[in-house]
Design an enzyme around this catalytic site. Structure first.
Site, PDB file in Angstrom:
ATOM      1  CG  HIS A 265      37.889  35.447  37.242  1.00  0.00           C
ATOM      2  ND1 HIS A 265      37.684  36.238  38.327  1.00  0.00           N
ATOM      3  CD2 HIS A 265      37.458  34.206  37.579  1.00  0.00           C
ATOM      4  CE1 HIS A 265      37.147  35.520  39.302  1.00  0.00           C
ATOM      5  NE2 HIS A 265      37.001  34.269  38.870  1.00  0.00           N
TER       6      HIS A 265
ATOM      7  CG  ASP B 193      40.343  38.975  37.214  1.00  0.00           C
ATOM      8  OD1 ASP B 193      39.547  39.907  37.397  1.00  0.00           O
ATOM      9  OD2 ASP B 193      40.245  37.861  37.784  1.00  0.00           O
TER      10      ASP B 193
HETATM   11  C1  XUL Z   1      32.998  31.813  43.524  1.00  0.00           C
HETATM   12  C2  XUL Z   1      34.418  31.579  43.595  1.00  0.00           C
HETATM   13  C3  XUL Z   1      35.211  32.096  42.444  1.00  0.00           C
HETATM   14  C4  XUL Z   1      36.205  31.122  41.921  1.00  0.00           C
HETATM   15  C5  XUL Z   1      36.969  31.543  40.716  1.00  0.00           C
HETATM   16  O1  XUL Z   1      32.307  31.458  44.636  1.00  0.00           O
HETATM   17  O2  XUL Z   1      34.919  31.040  44.555  1.00  0.00           O
HETATM   18  O3  XUL Z   1      35.870  33.259  42.834  1.00  0.00           O
HETATM   19  O4  XUL Z   1      37.124  30.847  42.931  1.00  0.00           O
HETATM   20  O5  XUL Z   1      36.185  31.726  39.619  1.00  0.00           O
END
Ligand code: XUL
Ligand code: MN
Length: 343
Positions: free
Chosen positions: A49, A52
């Site tokens: 992210h 992150d």
């Molecule tokens: C949420 C999910 C997230 C995405 C990345 O359900 O899967 O972790 O993969 O934002």
């Protein structure tokens, strides 16, 4: 273990075990320690992210964000890992309470676009071409609070603005029908394909299919992957598992339905997934009961199951399958698959 795939995970896949009914039960692990362990267990890359990669993103200038991300890239390099993608976290900040790209507030929409553009900057600094959009709060809690036609248009406008911001970036949309939002505007891969087609550069807009998200939508993960593969748009997968329609569980891959897991690996192998550089993400969470001294096991287990299923796919007898199809004896074929999986 031998695999044709390159596996990745996110820092969030090793966590403290916080959930709605209880606090964290494991200590926080510094990101570099996660990278070290990821490399040790055989992962090829990391998913991020935006925060992150750059934790204090909201309080930094655009220049500072890029510099911080470049340092993060050096840390990745140290462990021989690559960055698979960067995803703007548009669900934690108070300014994303009513969604980001589909918020009713202009200021909140601008904040979401700012974070989306910073995610592109960070992806570039980390050496990745992919930005993932998991549209966590793009939808409604109260149906009458938004005009769904207008809001789907806003999603398309937002993606177009990201495409225009960087001509090399690829946007991968991760579909999910609900949680945290009640009714998502982008619940399935079919919706992702339609959004992609509506943008200014469909070739740069693809999909991420997460097994659990398909199950939550009442759909078959392998068929969802297949749909995106047919359009040449499966940019990533998040392998995991899910026990029916309840909260998003992110269980270890194959832990609930081995046959479904087999068919996911089979469709990926049969259609040469990975040949264009696509990676296999393991979006799995350890059970809250797991002790910190063995808190990577769910990732290792998922990778092991994927590799073991690759071997089953290699052993899948295509001639026997063809004979069963010619005889229209699918009971025979089904039993063959059960025996293959249990042998
Ligand atoms: C949420 C999910 C997230 C995405 C990345 O359900 O899967 O972790 O993969 O934002
Ligand atoms: Mn995911």
């Amino acid at each position: 273990m031998e695999s044709r795939f390159r596996f990745t995970a996110g820092p969030w896949n090793v966590n403290e075990g916080v959930e709605a009914f209880g606090p964290g039960v494991r200590p926080e692990v510094p990101i570099e320690e996660k990278f070290k362990k990821f490399a040790e267990i055989g992962l090829s890359g990391v998913q991020f992210h935006d925060d992150d990669a750059v934790p204090d993103i909201n309080n930094m200038t655009e220049r500072q964000i890029i510099d911080y991300a470049k340092d993060m890239k050096s840390t990745l390099d140290k462990y021989g890992l690559v960055a698979e993608f960067v995803a703007p976290r548009l669900w934690m900040d108070p300014r994303t309470t009513d969604g980001g790209f589909t918020s009713n507030s202009k200021e909140d929409y601008d904040f979401a676009m700012w974070r989306a553009k910073r995610s592109i900057d960070i992806a570039r600094a980390l050496g990745s071409k992919n930005v993932v959009l998991w549209l966590a709060r793009e939808g409604t809690l109260c149906a009458e609070s938004k005009d769904p036609v207008e809001k789907v248009g806003k999603l398309i406008d937002s993606i177009n603005e990201m495409l225009a911001y960087d001509e090399n970036i690829k946007i991968l949309i991760e579909s999910k029908p609900n949680e945290p939002i009640d009714r998502s505007y982008c619940p399935t891969i079919g919706h992702v394909m339609a959004l992609s087609a509506a943008t200014k550069d469909p070739a740069r807009v693809g999909a991420v299919l997460e097994s659990a998200h398909a199950i939550l939508a009442g759909l078959d993960p392998a068929n969802e992957m297949a749909f995106a593969l047919k359009f040449g748009k499966l940019g990533s997968v998040h392998l995991n598992d899910q026990n029916g329609c309840r909260y998003d569980q992110d269980k270890s891959f194959g832990a609930e339905s081995l046959r479904s897991a087999f068919n996911q690996i089979k469709v990926l192998v049969d259609h040469n997934y990975g040949a264009g550089g696509e990676m296999v993400g393991l979006d799995v969470k350890a059970m809250r009961t797991q002790h910190p001294d063995d808190q990577y096991r769910h990732i290792q287990n998922s990778m092991k199951v994927a590799c073991m299923l690759e071997e089953k796919v290699a052993r899948f007898d295509r001639e026997f399958q063809a004979r069963c199809i010619a005889e229209r004896n699918y009971e025979k074929l089904e039993m063959y698959v059960m025996e293959l999986l249990m042998s």
